[in-house]
Write an enzyme that holds these catalytic residues in place. Structure first.
Site, PDB file in Angstrom:
ATOM      1  N   ASP A   1       0.843  -1.195   0.000  1.00  0.00           N
ATOM      2  CA  ASP A   1       0.000   0.000   0.000  1.00  0.00           C
ATOM      3  C   ASP A   1       0.882   1.250   0.000  1.00  0.00           C
ATOM      4  O   ASP A   1       2.088   1.191   0.249  1.00  0.00           O
ATOM      5  CB  ASP A   1      -0.904  -0.029   1.231  1.00  0.00           C
ATOM      6  CG  ASP A   1      -2.016   1.002   1.173  1.00  0.00           C
ATOM      7  OD1 ASP A   1      -2.299   1.532   0.078  1.00  0.00           O
ATOM      8  OD2 ASP A   1      -2.613   1.273   2.232  1.00  0.00           O
TER       9      ASP A   1
ATOM     10  N   GLU B   1       2.544   4.740  -4.360  1.00  0.00           N
ATOM     11  CA  GLU B   1       2.554   5.589  -5.564  1.00  0.00           C
ATOM     12  C   GLU B   1       3.921   6.241  -5.830  1.00  0.00           C
ATOM     13  O   GLU B   1       4.174   6.517  -7.007  1.00  0.00           O
ATOM     14  CB  GLU B   1       1.456   6.660  -5.445  1.00  0.00           C
ATOM     15  CG  GLU B   1       0.046   6.148  -5.586  1.00  0.00           C
ATOM     16  CD  GLU B   1      -0.423   5.365  -4.362  1.00  0.00           C
ATOM     17  OE1 GLU B   1      -1.303   4.510  -4.504  1.00  0.00           O
ATOM     18  OE2 GLU B   1       0.101   5.598  -3.260  1.00  0.00           O
TER      19      GLU B   1
END
Length: 569
Positions: free
Chosen positions: A148, A151
């Site tokens: 998680d 990005e």
């Protein structure tokens, strides 16, 4: 099943236990970052989650699996010598670096004070990450990884006080990003990776973590890796699956999850789903009931919500959601052999697992803008209820013969809209004529289902023909396809005369694979049925034109032929 904010192991176990007690099929219990010690990767809280290793053993004894969250960032907040992941990363020099020094780039995510990020373009980082994940596996034997914030996400816009003015962070042309600044909630673009600037590597950070995690899990578990990543890039589907992020608990977001999962299948990421019942905001029983029905047909099916919302596991929301969940998930588990075959074909040929109607009916212009219905492969149409208080829905049915999954009602469509009645606890499903679907009696876990014998659902088209396939292996071994350790069968019925099987190629899988039931839809009345020229027990339903053949066992590794003689009446 997962919620951010269980808070402790006892709450996690309580939800796990009540879901199992309700008889809802599911395979995997997850934990969000609240299982960690101070939100630090590769740890678990020895107070609130002190018995986590024993709980994971209990999960395994039930034939189930456990997956923890692992954030991309590593805490830089701990005292020297107290947190191996940071100390070892500094020693090996594998963190993303500041543009003007050899020091790690420092931002902040969930850690107490500061965060640094592994540079997955550095060849040494794969071994570093394998060692960290291995140490964690020694503590509790998790089965997969949920990666998680990759990005990569940062609570700052670059550094705490922003990024310096440079040509990478403030280029002449800037895309439509929040605030007009490239480093918004991520790293400065001039941060240094082994292979270059963050400006050139930002979009590949998530897949680079997935590649390293995939390598590590294979080495640690000696089984196929299971990874779900929030960030994606071209090729991610080879290494990991994806979920669509923090969707809202709304009818709109549930509806929009369908084009999301269809699009990601275009992009060759077949293992994908949205947070069932929504992540942010409070769901309702009516919404969650319909979303559990839809979510059972996401390739990646997971109920997940935030810590500042109500509980939304099915039992917490009451009987309606429990019954909807059981009904839909029992169908999913019954169809696991078909779904597994679709994933094999995605692996071998790049096929989509879920697909829009226009993939199968490319000459029918009415299908081009339909994104409220979708298909599993070419054979099963899913028609979710996407609005509240509906007693019927209108669906478009392309040309051909279709069968209602529940009552076997036949639709002969020339390409038009049909209005279907809907029950509160069922999702409308149609089987396409011309299809043969391999199934099993559903268990409450995949482990249990795989022990059951196989069935074939044969849905004849207007010509009395149908085709289908089954791919099967042990479900865990690495490179089963490449090693030919599998069974790949073709089934065919031509001109309503017989049903036969054959091997698609020379796979060498030798485990027991037994067929014990066949159902044929849309067939005229028969008076006798043969299996390999021997009479066999059957029942024919004149109302539904359905033939059921049972009371036999056939080794599916050997060719077989069912044939029949029609009744003269």
């Amino acid at each position: 099943l997962i919620r951010y904010g269980y808070g402790d192991l006892e709450k996690t176990k309580a939800v796990w236990n009540r879901t199992r007690a309700a008889g809802i099929p599911f395979d995997t219990q997850w934990n969000d970052l609240d299982y960690m010690d101070k939100n630090n990767d590769f740890t678990y809280n020895k107070n609130t989650f002190k018995d986590l290793p024993k709980f994971v053993e209990e999960i395994h004894s039930a034939g189930m699996h456990y997956i923890p969250l692992i954030d991309a960032g590593i805490s830089a907040s701990e005292d020297s010598g107290s947190y191996l992941p940071y100390d070892e990363g500094i020693k090996q020099g594998i963190f993303v670096k500041d543009a003007t020094s050899n020091n790690p780039f420092v931002g902040k995510v969930w850690n107490l004070v500061s965060t640094v990020w592994p540079d997955f373009t550095n060849p040494q980082t794969v071994n570093y990450y394998t060692n960290m994940l291995s140490n964690m596996h020694d503590s509790f034997a998790y089965d997969g990884a949920w990666i998680d914030m990759n990005e990569p996400s940062n609570f700052y816009n670059g550094y705490k006080n922003g990024c310096s003015h440079n040509s990478l962070d403030y280029p002449e042309y800037v895309p439509n990003v929040v605030g007009g600044v490239l480093a918004t909630k991520t790293l400065c673009m001039n941060a240094k990776h082994y292979l270059g600037s963050h400006y050139n590597l930002h979009n590949t950070y998530g897949i680079s973590q997935a590649v390293a995690t995939n390598h590590a899990l294979i080495k640690i578990r000696q089984k196929r890796p299971f990874i779900i990543s929030r960030s994606t890039w071209v090729g991610l589907g080879h290494y990991a699956g994806h979920w669509t992020g923090d969707v809202y608990s709304s009818w709109h977001d549930m509806k929009m999850s369908i084009p999301a999962i269809l699009s990601l299948n275009f992009y060759q990421i077949p293992m994908v789903g949205a947070d069932i019942c929504g992540f942010d905001g409070n769901t309702t029983a009516a919404l969650c009931s319909r979303w559990m029905q839809l979510g059972a047909f996401y390739p990646f099916s997971r109920n997940h919500n935030s810590d500042d919302t109500i509980e939304q596991d099915p039992v917490a929301l009451g009987d309606l959601v429990v019954q909807s969940s059981k009904n839909a998930l029992n169908i999913r588990y019954r169809l696991l052999p078909y779904l597994y075959t679709l994933f094999f074909k995605a692996h071998k040929f790049g096929d989509t697992v879920v697909r829009p109607l226009f993939f199968e009916f490319s000459c029918d212009t009415h299908t081009y803008d339909i994104n409220t219905q979708f298909l599993w492969g070419s054979s099963l149409m899913i028609n979710p209820v996407l609005e509240e208080n509906k007693s019927n829905i209108t669906v478009y049915i392309p040309f051909g013969v279709w069968y209602d999954y529940y009552d076997l009602t036949t639709f002969l469509s020339y390409g038009k809209n049909f209005t279907l009645p809907v029950l509160p606890t069922e999702i409308p499903l149609l089987i396409r004529g011309g299809s043969i679907l391999p199934t099993q009696k559903p268990g409450v876990t995949t482990t249990e289902s795989r022990r059951n014998n196989f069935e074939l659902l044969v849905a004849l088209n207007e010509f009395g023909s149908a085709r289908g396939e089954l791919y099967w292996d042990d479900g865990d071994s690495i490179n089963s396809v490449e090693r030919n350790d599998y069974l790949w069968l073709s089934f065919v019925t031509l001109n309503m005369t017989k049903l036969s099987s054959s091997r698609m190629d020379a796979g060498t899988f030798n485990d027991e694979v037994t067929l014990q039931r066949v159902e044929i839809f849309g067939i005229n009345a028969v008076k006798v049925v043969y299996l390999n020229d021997n009479p066999i027990t059957f029942v024919y339903n004149f109302d539904t034109k359905n033939l059921t053949v049972f009371d036999f066992e056939v080794d599916m590794k050997q060719p077989f032929v069912f044939s029949w003689i029609f009744s003269s009446k």
